[in-house]
Scaffold this motif. Structure first.
Motif, PDB file in Angstrom:
ATOM      1  N   LYS A   4       0.818  -1.177  -0.040  1.00 15.18           N
ATOM      2  CA  LYS A   4      -0.075  -0.006   0.080  1.00 15.18           C
ATOM      3  C   LYS A   4       0.650   1.356  -0.025  1.00 15.18           C
ATOM      4  O   LYS A   4       0.726   2.042  -0.818  1.00 15.18           O
ATOM      5  N   GLN A   5       2.037   1.226   0.935  1.00 12.80           N
ATOM      6  CA  GLN A   5       2.831   2.616   0.978  1.00 12.80           C
ATOM      7  C   GLN A   5       3.369   2.468  -0.370  1.00 12.80           C
ATOM      8  O   GLN A   5       3.879   3.838  -0.571  1.00 12.80           O
ATOM      9  N   GLN A   6       3.587   1.675  -1.042  1.00  9.21           N
ATOM     10  CA  GLN A   6       4.692   1.504  -2.347  1.00  9.21           C
ATOM     11  C   GLN A   6       3.769   2.162  -3.491  1.00  9.21           C
ATOM     12  O   GLN A   6       4.295   2.598  -4.461  1.00  9.21           O
ATOM     13  N   VAL A   7       2.427   1.988  -3.328  1.00 13.38           N
ATOM     14  CA  VAL A   7       1.658   2.568  -4.307  1.00 13.38           C
ATOM     15  C   VAL A   7       1.931   4.127  -4.367  1.00 13.38           C
ATOM     16  O   VAL A   7       2.067   4.925  -3.270  1.00 13.38           O
ATOM     17  N   SER A   8       2.240   4.460  -5.539  1.00 13.82           N
ATOM     18  CA  SER A   8       2.583   6.027  -5.839  1.00 13.82           C
ATOM     19  C   SER A   8       1.329   6.966  -5.517  1.00 13.82           C
ATOM     20  O   SER A   8       0.253   6.598  -5.761  1.00 13.82           O
ATOM     21  N   GLN A   9       1.651   8.140  -5.110  1.00 16.58           N
ATOM     22  CA  GLN A   9       0.739   9.094  -5.116  1.00 16.58           C
ATOM     23  C   GLN A   9      -0.166   9.150  -6.433  1.00 16.58           C
ATOM     24  O   GLN A   9      -1.399   9.557  -6.381  1.00 16.58           O
ATOM     25  N   ASP A  10       0.512   9.246  -7.515  1.00 14.53           N
ATOM     26  CA  ASP A  10      -0.070   9.249  -8.812  1.00 14.53           C
ATOM     27  C   ASP A  10      -1.358   8.557  -9.060  1.00 14.53           C
ATOM     28  O   ASP A  10      -2.294   8.684  -9.871  1.00 14.53           O
ATOM     29  N   TYR A  11      -1.201   7.361  -8.512  1.00 19.35           N
ATOM     30  CA  TYR A  11      -2.280   6.045  -8.564  1.00 19.35           C
ATOM     31  C   TYR A  11      -3.561   6.828  -7.922  1.00 19.35           C
ATOM     32  O   TYR A  11      -4.614   6.679  -8.476  1.00 19.35           O
ATOM     33  N   TYR A  12      -3.608   7.500  -6.892  1.00 16.69           N
ATOM     34  CA  TYR A  12      -4.654   8.256  -6.215  1.00 16.69           C
ATOM     35  C   TYR A  12      -5.212   9.298  -7.133  1.00 16.69           C
ATOM     36  O   TYR A  12      -6.506   9.518  -7.313  1.00 16.69           O
ATOM     37  N   LEU A  13      -4.358  10.120  -7.443  1.00 15.62           N
ATOM     38  CA  LEU A  13      -4.515  11.192  -8.299  1.00 15.62           C
ATOM     39  C   LEU A  13      -5.260  10.986  -9.550  1.00 15.62           C
ATOM     40  O   LEU A  13      -6.385  11.484  -9.712  1.00 15.62           O
ATOM     41  N   ASP A  14      -5.018   9.720 -10.239  1.00 17.05           N
ATOM     42  CA  ASP A  14      -5.411   9.154 -11.381  1.00 17.05           C
ATOM     43  C   ASP A  14      -7.012   8.680 -11.253  1.00 17.05           C
ATOM     44  O   ASP A  14      -7.816   9.050 -12.017  1.00 17.05           O
ATOM     45  N   LEU A  15      -7.077   8.029 -10.158  1.00 18.80           N
ATOM     46  CA  LEU A  15      -8.423   7.652  -9.925  1.00 18.80           C
ATOM     47  C   LEU A  15      -9.377   8.706  -9.547  1.00 18.80           C
ATOM     48  O   LEU A  15     -10.559   8.566 -10.359  1.00 18.80           O
ATOM     49  N   GLU A  16      -8.966   9.747  -8.929  1.00 14.12           N
ATOM     50  CA  GLU A  16     -10.071  10.996  -8.845  1.00 14.12           C
ATOM     51  C   GLU A  16     -10.327  11.451 -10.126  1.00 14.12           C
ATOM     52  O   GLU A  16     -11.528  11.920 -10.477  1.00 14.12           O
ATOM     53  N   SER A  17      -9.059  11.591 -10.888  1.00 14.10           N
ATOM     54  CA  SER A  17      -9.236  12.228 -12.009  1.00 14.10           C
ATOM     55  C   SER A  17     -10.004  11.539 -13.060  1.00 14.10           C
ATOM     56  O   SER A  17     -10.935  12.296 -13.946  1.00 14.10           O
ATOM     57  N   ARG A  18     -10.027  10.304 -13.224  1.00 10.49           N
ATOM     58  CA  ARG A  18     -10.720   9.598 -13.955  1.00 10.49           C
ATOM     59  C   ARG A  18     -12.050   9.205 -13.649  1.00 10.49           C
ATOM     60  O   ARG A  18     -13.131   9.341 -14.501  1.00 10.49           O
ATOM     61  N   GLY A  20     -13.759  10.868 -10.909  1.00  8.85           N
ATOM     62  CA  GLY A  20     -14.681  11.926  -9.953  1.00  8.85           C
ATOM     63  C   GLY A  20     -14.835  12.998 -10.710  1.00  8.85           C
ATOM     64  O   GLY A  20     -14.480  13.166 -11.984  1.00  8.85           O
ATOM     65  N   ALA A  21     -16.101  13.736 -10.288  1.00  4.64           N
ATOM     66  CA  ALA A  21     -16.324  15.191 -10.767  1.00  4.64           C
ATOM     67  C   ALA A  21     -14.983  15.971 -10.736  1.00  4.64           C
ATOM     68  O   ALA A  21     -14.436  15.899  -9.610  1.00  4.64           O
ATOM     69  N   HIS A  22     -14.705  16.755 -11.629  1.00  8.60           N
ATOM     70  CA  HIS A  22     -13.786  17.659 -11.509  1.00  8.60           C
ATOM     71  C   HIS A  22     -14.305  19.114 -10.851  1.00  8.60           C
ATOM     72  O   HIS A  22     -13.813  20.084 -11.282  1.00  8.60           O
ATOM     73  N   ASP A  23     -14.789  18.902  -9.608  1.00  3.52           N
ATOM     74  CA  ASP A  23     -15.392  20.125  -9.049  1.00  3.52           C
ATOM     75  C   ASP A  23     -14.349  20.867  -8.040  1.00  3.52           C
ATOM     76  O   ASP A  23     -14.528  21.818  -7.476  1.00  3.52           O
ATOM     77  N   TYR A  24     -13.142  20.352  -7.733  1.00  5.68           N
ATOM     78  CA  TYR A  24     -12.101  20.803  -6.836  1.00  5.68           C
ATOM     79  C   TYR A  24     -10.773  20.710  -7.662  1.00  5.68           C
ATOM     80  O   TYR A  24     -10.561  19.921  -8.524  1.00  5.68           O
TER      81      TYR A  24
END
Ligand SMILES: *Cc1c(COP(=O)(O)O)cnc(C)c1O
Length: 430
Positions: A4-18, A20-24
């Motif tokens: 879990k710790q090795q999963v990079s930050q980009d993984y989470y940014l990418d999930l939201e970006s793909r 989620g609504a881009h309201d923030y």
């Protein structure tokens, strides 16, 4: 755990970006843990939190007593709806009305719902008590206000991004410039159908604009003179943030309901609270006023499935107890002065920062660049790299609002991070 710790930050940014609504447009940092003034990201890097979830986390992240109250209640009873009574709500209502010195509480969840509730109460008061002709009620609001995101609330926003293409907008709002008593007087004078003046004692979202010291007291006098309700939105400024229990308490740090004790206290007719009412654990908002006003709401005329639920009651009671037990208001006042003094020393020789302003631990610096420049954003990215999280508001303004549990030693450490970061931007400014 390790993977879990090795999963990079980009993984989470990418999930939201793909997905989620881009309201923030969040600062690129993915947080996984919080404790007191600190946050940790998914890689385990530690930061000072200098936003406190827009002042919802005044009591610090995961305050042990609030979490304990939450856990206990979660295991016992979470929601009954208001179709039935629960054994937490009444005691909470008694506690919170005593705490703030009002006769009645209407409990809601988000801040915007609190504002909506205050609007409805004041309109109805206007028709039933003031004798305003039906559908003619007006509420005075200020330019550059921020009161939330519902359709009605954005109808009286003056920020084009907030408002555009969400029409048709709700009528019944009249604007004046913030901190302009003369404009308020003229407006009240010119229209007998005004029922309320809705105002933030400090405009937080607009960039921590602190009005002249007579603005709110002057507004109080004018509202009384014209039989108009003074409605203070203290969702961001209230509950210790500005170095007094409420921003309208002025220079008082008394620990009980201020009303009886402070000469500087300005009593609104309707007080709206949210955010830190739960210490950032759960959405809890509330509208406080006296019976004369609150009694215009009768069964079936307003409500919310989650409003006044036992979890909210348990959590908010503890969150307010923590404010007093740990003297967080007093801490905010003292350390706010330290913070502004220290930053002013830096600003005296700075080209990149124009000024620091604020009250208690609600402060902002104004960057010496145009509002559409990305300087403030870049400073916030650098602050993040240096271990402190803050966010620009309105382009060239950076708000600094740490949890009120911060110690002097931690605060001075943060001043060092901030000034060292700013130094890196001095040479690049023309
Ligand atoms: C945050 C805020 C609101 C809205 O609260 P939500 O919980 O986001 O709906 C309203 N007024 C002020 C002054 C705020 O800072």
């Amino acid at each position: 755990m390790e993977t879990k710790q090795q999963v990079s930050q980009d993984y989470y940014l990418d999930l939201e970006s793909r997905h989620g609504a881009h309201d923030y447009h969040p600062l690129p940092v993915v947080l996984a843990k919080g404790k007191g003034v600190y946050l940790w990201d998914v890689a385990g890097k530690k930061y000072y939190d200098f936003l406190s979830a827009y002042s919802a986390v005044n009591q610090g992240h995961c305050h042990p007593d609030i979490i304990e109250a939450m856990k206990q209640q979660a295991e016992t009873l979470t929601l009954t709806s208001r179709a039935f009574h629960n054994n937490k709500l009444g005691e909470y209502m008694k506690f919170v009305t005593t705490y703030f010195g009002f006769e009645r509480l209407l409990s809601m969840n988000t801040g915007a719902e609190g504002v909506e509730t205050a609007i409805k109460i004041s309109r109805k008061w206007g028709y039933l008590k003031k004798g305003v002709p039906e559908n003619q009620a007006q509420i005075v609001v200020c330019n550059n206000n921020f009161h939330g995101r519902t359709t009605t609330i954005i109808s009286f926003s003056t920020d084009p991004d907030t408002k555009a293409h969400f029409g048709p907008h709700t009528n019944g709002f009249t604007h004046i410039p913030y901190d302009d008593l003369e404009a308020l007087k003229q407006t009240l004078e010119s229209n007998p159908n005004i029922v309320g003046f809705l105002v933030e004692p400090i405009q937080g979202e607009a960039g921590v604009y602190t009005p002249g010291k007579d603005f709110i007291s002057g507004a109080r006098a004018l509202c009384s003179q014209y039989n108009v309700l003074l409605i203070t939105d203290e969702i961001q400024t209230g509950i210790g943030r500005t170095g007094s229990l409420l921003a309208v308490c002025g220079d008082c740090t008394c620990e009980d309901a201020c009303e009886q004790q402070s000469a500087t206290y300005i009593r609104p007719d309707i007080l709206i609270l949210g955010k830190a009412l739960s210490g950032g654990t759960y959405p809890v908002s509330g509208v406080l006023c006296d019976s004369e006003i609150m009694d215009v709401i009768q069964p079936g005329q307003h409500g919310s499935t989650f409003g006044g639920n036992p979890m909210a009651a348990a959590v908010a009671t503890k969150a307010l107890e923590v404010i007093k037990d740990e003297k967080l208001t007093q801490n905010a006042r003292r350390l706010g002065e330290v913070f502004r003094n220290e930053l002013n020393k830096y600003i005296a020789n700075s080209r990149i920062v124009q000024l620091v302003r604020g009250k208690g631990l609600l402060n902002a610096i104004v960057i010496n660049d145009t509002p559409d420049s990305d300087t403030a954003w870049n400073i916030c990215l650098k602050l993040r790299d240096n271990g402190l999280l803050a966010k620009p508001t309105h382009g060239n303004i950076i708000r600094f609002a740490p949890p009120l549990v911060i110690t002097e030693e931690q605060l001075l450490d943060c001043v060092k991070i901030i000034t060292n970061t700013l130094k890196g931007f001095e040479k690049t400014s023309s």
